[in-house]
Design a protein around this motif. Sequence first.
Motif, short mmCIF file in Angstrom:
data_model
loop_
_atom_site.label_atom_id
_atom_site.label_comp_id
_atom_site.label_asym_id
_atom_site.label_seq_id
_atom_site.Cartn_x
_atom_site.Cartn_y
_atom_site.Cartn_z
N SER A 181 36.49 35.99 58.86
CA SER A 181 36.86 35.31 57.62
C SER A 181 37.36 36.31 56.59
CB SER A 181 35.66 34.54 57.04
OG SER A 181 35.15 33.62 57.97
N LEU A 182 38.11 35.80 55.61
CA LEU A 182 38.61 36.60 54.51
C LEU A 182 38.36 35.85 53.22
CD1 LEU A 182 40.20 39.22 53.80
CD2 LEU A 182 42.27 37.82 53.80
N LEU A 183 37.68 36.51 52.27
CA LEU A 183 37.35 35.91 50.98
C LEU A 183 38.42 36.26 49.96
CD1 LEU A 183 33.63 37.07 50.87
CD2 LEU A 183 34.43 34.82 51.56
N VAL A 184 38.92 35.26 49.25
CA VAL A 184 39.89 35.49 48.19
C VAL A 184 39.31 34.91 46.91
CG1 VAL A 184 42.22 35.02 47.35
CG2 VAL A 184 41.84 35.42 49.79
N LEU A 185 39.01 35.79 45.95
CA LEU A 185 38.41 35.41 44.67
C LEU A 185 39.50 35.30 43.62
CD1 LEU A 185 35.61 35.11 43.11
CD2 LEU A 185 35.89 37.55 42.57
N GLY A 186 39.41 34.28 42.77
CA GLY A 186 40.44 34.14 41.75
C GLY A 186 40.11 33.11 40.69
N ILE A 226 40.10 33.91 60.09
CA ILE A 226 40.81 34.99 60.75
C ILE A 226 40.68 34.79 62.25
CG2 ILE A 226 41.04 37.49 61.03
CD1 ILE A 226 41.62 36.51 58.21
N GLY A 227 41.81 34.73 62.95
CA GLY A 227 41.81 34.58 64.40
C GLY A 227 42.03 35.90 65.09
N GLU A 228 42.25 35.86 66.37
CA GLU A 228 42.42 37.08 67.17
C GLU A 228 43.68 37.83 66.75
OE1 GLU A 228 41.18 39.92 69.71
OE2 GLU A 228 40.10 38.08 69.18
N ASP A 229 44.69 37.11 66.24
CA ASP A 229 45.94 37.75 65.85
C ASP A 229 46.10 37.89 64.34
OD1 ASP A 229 46.91 38.06 68.50
OD2 ASP A 229 47.44 35.93 68.54
N GLY A 230 45.06 37.54 63.57
CA GLY A 230 45.13 37.68 62.13
C GLY A 230 44.83 36.38 61.42
N PRO A 231 45.11 36.31 60.11
CA PRO A 231 44.87 35.09 59.35
C PRO A 231 45.64 33.90 59.92
CG PRO A 231 45.33 36.93 57.89
CD PRO A 231 45.63 37.40 59.27
N ASN A 240 58.38 33.22 43.27
CA ASN A 240 57.21 33.45 42.42
C ASN A 240 55.92 32.91 43.04
OD1 ASN A 240 58.44 34.85 40.31
ND2 ASN A 240 59.15 32.94 39.38
N ASN A 241 55.54 33.47 44.17
CA ASN A 241 54.29 33.08 44.82
C ASN A 241 53.40 34.31 45.02
OD1 ASN A 241 54.74 30.24 45.34
ND2 ASN A 241 56.22 30.86 46.91
N PHE A 242 52.08 34.09 44.91
CA PHE A 242 51.14 35.09 45.38
C PHE A 242 51.04 34.92 46.89
CE2 PHE A 242 49.46 34.54 40.98
CZ PHE A 242 49.64 35.84 40.56
N GLN A 243 51.00 36.05 47.60
CA GLN A 243 50.98 35.97 49.06
C GLN A 243 49.98 36.95 49.66
OE1 GLN A 243 54.96 36.96 50.34
NE2 GLN A 243 54.91 39.01 49.47
N LEU A 244 49.49 36.59 50.81
CA LEU A 244 48.62 37.45 51.61
C LEU A 244 49.47 38.13 52.67
CD1 LEU A 244 45.87 38.44 52.77
CD2 LEU A 244 45.73 36.26 54.00
N GLU A 245 49.44 39.46 52.69
CA GLU A 245 50.12 40.23 53.73
C GLU A 245 49.06 40.89 54.62
OE1 GLU A 245 53.71 42.48 52.76
OE2 GLU A 245 53.33 42.04 50.63
N TYR A 246 49.36 41.01 55.90
CA TYR A 246 48.39 41.65 56.78
C TYR A 246 49.09 42.41 57.90
CZ TYR A 246 49.06 37.93 60.28
OH TYR A 246 49.61 37.08 61.21
N PHE A 247 48.35 43.38 58.44
CA PHE A 247 48.84 44.23 59.53
C PHE A 247 47.76 44.29 60.59
CE2 PHE A 247 50.89 45.53 55.68
CZ PHE A 247 52.18 45.87 56.04
N GLY A 270 52.17 41.19 60.37
CA GLY A 270 52.16 39.76 60.65
C GLY A 270 52.94 39.00 59.60
N PRO A 271 53.14 37.69 59.78
CA PRO A 271 53.86 36.88 58.79
C PRO A 271 53.05 36.69 57.52
CG PRO A 271 52.99 35.49 60.54
CD PRO A 271 52.75 36.91 60.97
N ASN A 272 53.72 36.72 56.37
CA ASN A 272 53.04 36.52 55.10
C ASN A 272 52.54 35.08 54.97
OD1 ASN A 272 53.86 39.12 54.63
ND2 ASN A 272 55.48 38.58 53.19
N ILE A 273 51.44 34.93 54.22
CA ILE A 273 50.84 33.61 54.00
C ILE A 273 50.81 33.36 52.49
CG2 ILE A 273 48.72 32.24 54.20
CD1 ILE A 273 48.13 33.76 56.77
N ILE A 274 51.37 32.24 52.05
CA ILE A 274 51.39 31.90 50.63
C ILE A 274 49.99 31.49 50.18
CG2 ILE A 274 52.37 30.39 48.87
CD1 ILE A 274 54.31 32.45 50.06
N ILE A 275 49.53 32.11 49.09
CA ILE A 275 48.22 31.77 48.53
C ILE A 275 48.35 30.70 47.45
CG2 ILE A 275 46.26 32.66 47.21
CD1 ILE A 275 46.70 35.35 48.56
#
Length: 439
Positions: free
Chosen positions: A69-74, A90-95, A397-404, A415-420
């Motif tokens: 899991s990934l926690l996003v506080l805001g 979070i899966g085997e390949d990422g979020p 104009n989006n906040f996004q989650l990026e991951y590697f 990996g592909p970006n995910i819009i928050i």
Amino acid sequence: MATTQLKENTSIGISIRMMIVSYIISFSFHCKMPALNSPGDPLSEDYGRNLVLSELVRYWLRDKVAPDSLLVLGAKSIAPYESGFRIYRIGEDGPTGEIDYSGIQEANFNAFPGCQPIRMTIPPRTRDIITFTGSSSNRIAVHRYTNDHKLSLLEDQAGIGIPSHMAITTDGTTAYVSNGASNPNSINRYARNPFTGSLSVNNGSNYPFSVGCSPVSLRTSTRDNLVITATTSYNPLGVEVYKNFGTDSGAFASGSPYDPGTNPSSHNNLCLIESERLLYMTAGDANFPIYGFRYDENGTMTVLPNSPFAPDSGTHGPASVDNYSTSMTLDPNGKYLAYMYAISGTFYLRLLTIDVTTGNITPTDQKYSVGNAPKHLEWDGSGKFLYLVSDTGGSTNNFQLEYFKFSNDGTLSKGPNIIIAPMGGSFSVSHMKSLPIYY
């Protein structure tokens, strides 16, 4: 017929080879001179048995960690005012983009989620979530997220003054918390019950102790019983090391606060390798923004001979100036640093290797451009993923989650970006932490 005979001959050949190998192994363990049967002799049977047994014990006692899991506080900065955290799967390949829990709720000055939550802490090897609710409420809330993805509130209490940073010992029993309301700022001590997750003030006679203004990072070394913080506003600047001698005795290490010659940057960026007594921090030096130190068991620090270090040529400094952000993080195995920085308006993430013998860090060829204003860099506790938050700017104009995704050979794959959330006050990210599963 020929094929059948060939298979039979092959099978017989394999069997003979296996018998020979077994005989050799048996001979090597059982045909020993009595004088060689010594646990201290590498040629002895006892030595071999003890070696195999110790490796098995080490394997079974080692933490088995998997991303989960990934926690996003805001918080929302426009009416209706809301705050809290979301939990991404979070899966085997990422979020996966799937949100297991969305606790964004009405802001509350008297309880969780507070008004402007600022940080989260995950105690070592746990699924507990400790949240500082921030300005106007200044509470410390403790949640527990079970392996079957159920969330419960364990505790919600007023913090001492303005709590902003927390460091917890590796056994999970002691927590150190900064207080931004005292003048000068100070570090308080809490006792933590590892079974219930409860926190209780445990200052004793030598806590709180005072540090410089605006501490921006807090770490603890359980091995040497040290509390380490970095301050950036007013004198004294630098890294302060406090040595605990017992439950209720302690003193600042010799030379503390250590002045590296430049101002620590406003990030939560003290990276500690306890086993090697190495410490890295980000500094205000735009061209050489990473400083490295070696410290001894008493907390006395020495700057590394080749410090400071540059992640790239033409570096313009860290990626963001958010006091509660993170632009440098250490992999769980202590072999790599990941660092975010800016060059001519473009932001990058780069992987650096650590030579634990010399303490030197060296940039690798793993370098990626990332979105605008990158912050909250987080290395998953499993070591398999790097996460960060950025924004798209421009027309979207989006906040996004990026991951590697990270491989043990030091290779990153994006990996592909995910819009928050859309920018503009709907949900601004305050902090991000990984929540792996421990077996």
